[in-house]
Design an enzyme around this catalytic site. Structure first.
Site, short mmCIF file in Angstrom:
data_model
loop_
_atom_site.label_atom_id
_atom_site.label_comp_id
_atom_site.label_asym_id
_atom_site.label_seq_id
_atom_site.Cartn_x
_atom_site.Cartn_y
_atom_site.Cartn_z
N LYS A 13 -13.29 97.07 -4.70
CA LYS A 13 -12.03 96.41 -4.38
C LYS A 13 -10.81 97.32 -4.57
O LYS A 13 -9.87 97.22 -3.80
CB LYS A 13 -11.88 95.09 -5.13
N ARG A 84 -7.35 86.88 -12.86
CA ARG A 84 -8.73 87.02 -13.33
C ARG A 84 -9.30 85.71 -13.85
O ARG A 84 -10.45 85.67 -14.28
CB ARG A 84 -8.77 88.01 -14.51
N ARG A 118 -23.20 105.81 -10.28
CA ARG A 118 -21.88 106.43 -10.09
C ARG A 118 -21.74 107.73 -10.88
O ARG A 118 -22.08 107.82 -12.05
CB ARG A 118 -20.78 105.45 -10.49
N ARG A 150 -19.60 108.24 -16.42
CA ARG A 150 -18.74 107.63 -17.44
C ARG A 150 -19.60 106.90 -18.46
O ARG A 150 -20.56 106.23 -18.09
CB ARG A 150 -17.79 106.60 -16.79
N ARG A 161 -19.79 92.99 -18.41
CA ARG A 161 -18.60 92.82 -17.57
C ARG A 161 -18.86 91.81 -16.45
O ARG A 161 -17.99 91.02 -16.08
CB ARG A 161 -18.16 94.16 -16.99
#
Ligand code: ZN
Length: 206
Positions: A13, A84, A118, A150, A161
């Site tokens: 997004k 959110r 990633r 990361r 999450r």
């Protein structure tokens, strides 16, 4: 035109919001970026928010809303990372009227796969993953630096999450459906495909 972009972490997004903002000449308002800017300026609000974030607590809605209010133009923007939760959406409805909510929908499994794959270039910031794979494994195509993962991009963290998203943010889907401004886009497609689908949805509101 006032847009909201919704999507799970790693739904793409942020990338789409940036591309749409450039293409449609909108201001891209990312709560993450706003917070980083505030922190640089060391505003009193930023200091309060930072202390909460450091403690791992959820930043109170009223402060995030203050941050949004201070940075929201009259018109022509795309909101990324806000609202959110239902209470944030209700607060937002009191200060502005959103035209369209684009939801870059992805299944949880795909989000987990994308996150684990990633890799990031520490030198130029390029991001590699499921759709963009480096020509040489773990080496940046653009600058030749070694790529890294990361620490947050692991299965346990992304599952947490996702759980937060599914609990707190998913109710926004029904909230905006009832207001006839919800639009779902298949977020599993390539960046280009998602963008052209998103643009098509946006033209329907003009
Ligand atoms: Zn690089």
């Amino acid at each position: 035109m006032k847009l909201i972009i919704l999507g799970k972490p790693s739904s793409g997004k942020g990338t789409q919001a940036k591309l749409l903002a450039e293409k449609l000449n909108l201001k891209h308002i990312s709560t993450g970026d706003l917070l980083r800017e505030e922190l640089k300026l060391k505003t009193p609000l930023a200091k309060k928010v930072e202390s909460y974030m450091k403690a791992g607590s959820l930043v109170p809605d009223s402060w995030i809303l203050e941050l949004i209010k201070n940075n929201l133009p009259e018109d022509n923007y795309i909101l990324d990372g806000f609202p959110r939760s239902l209470s944030q959406a209700e607060s937002l409805a009191k200060i502005t009227k959103i035209n369209l909510v684009l939801d870059l929908f992805c299944e949880d499994d795909l989000i987990i796969k994308r996150t684990i794959r990633r890799r990031i270039c520490p030198n130029c910031g390029a991001i590699y993953g499921s759709t963009l794979i480096p020509k040489v494994k773990d080496i940046c195509d653009k600058c030749g630096s070694g790529l890294y993962q990361r620490p947050d991009d692991n299965e346990k963290t992304i599952k947490n999450r996702l759980q937060v998203y599914n609990n707190d943010t998913s109710p926004l889907i029904d909230y905006y459906k009832k207001r006839n401004i919800y639009s779902k886009v298949d977020g599993s497609l390539s960046i280009k495909e998602v963008q052209s689908l998103a643009l098509k949805k946006i033209t329907t509101i003009k």
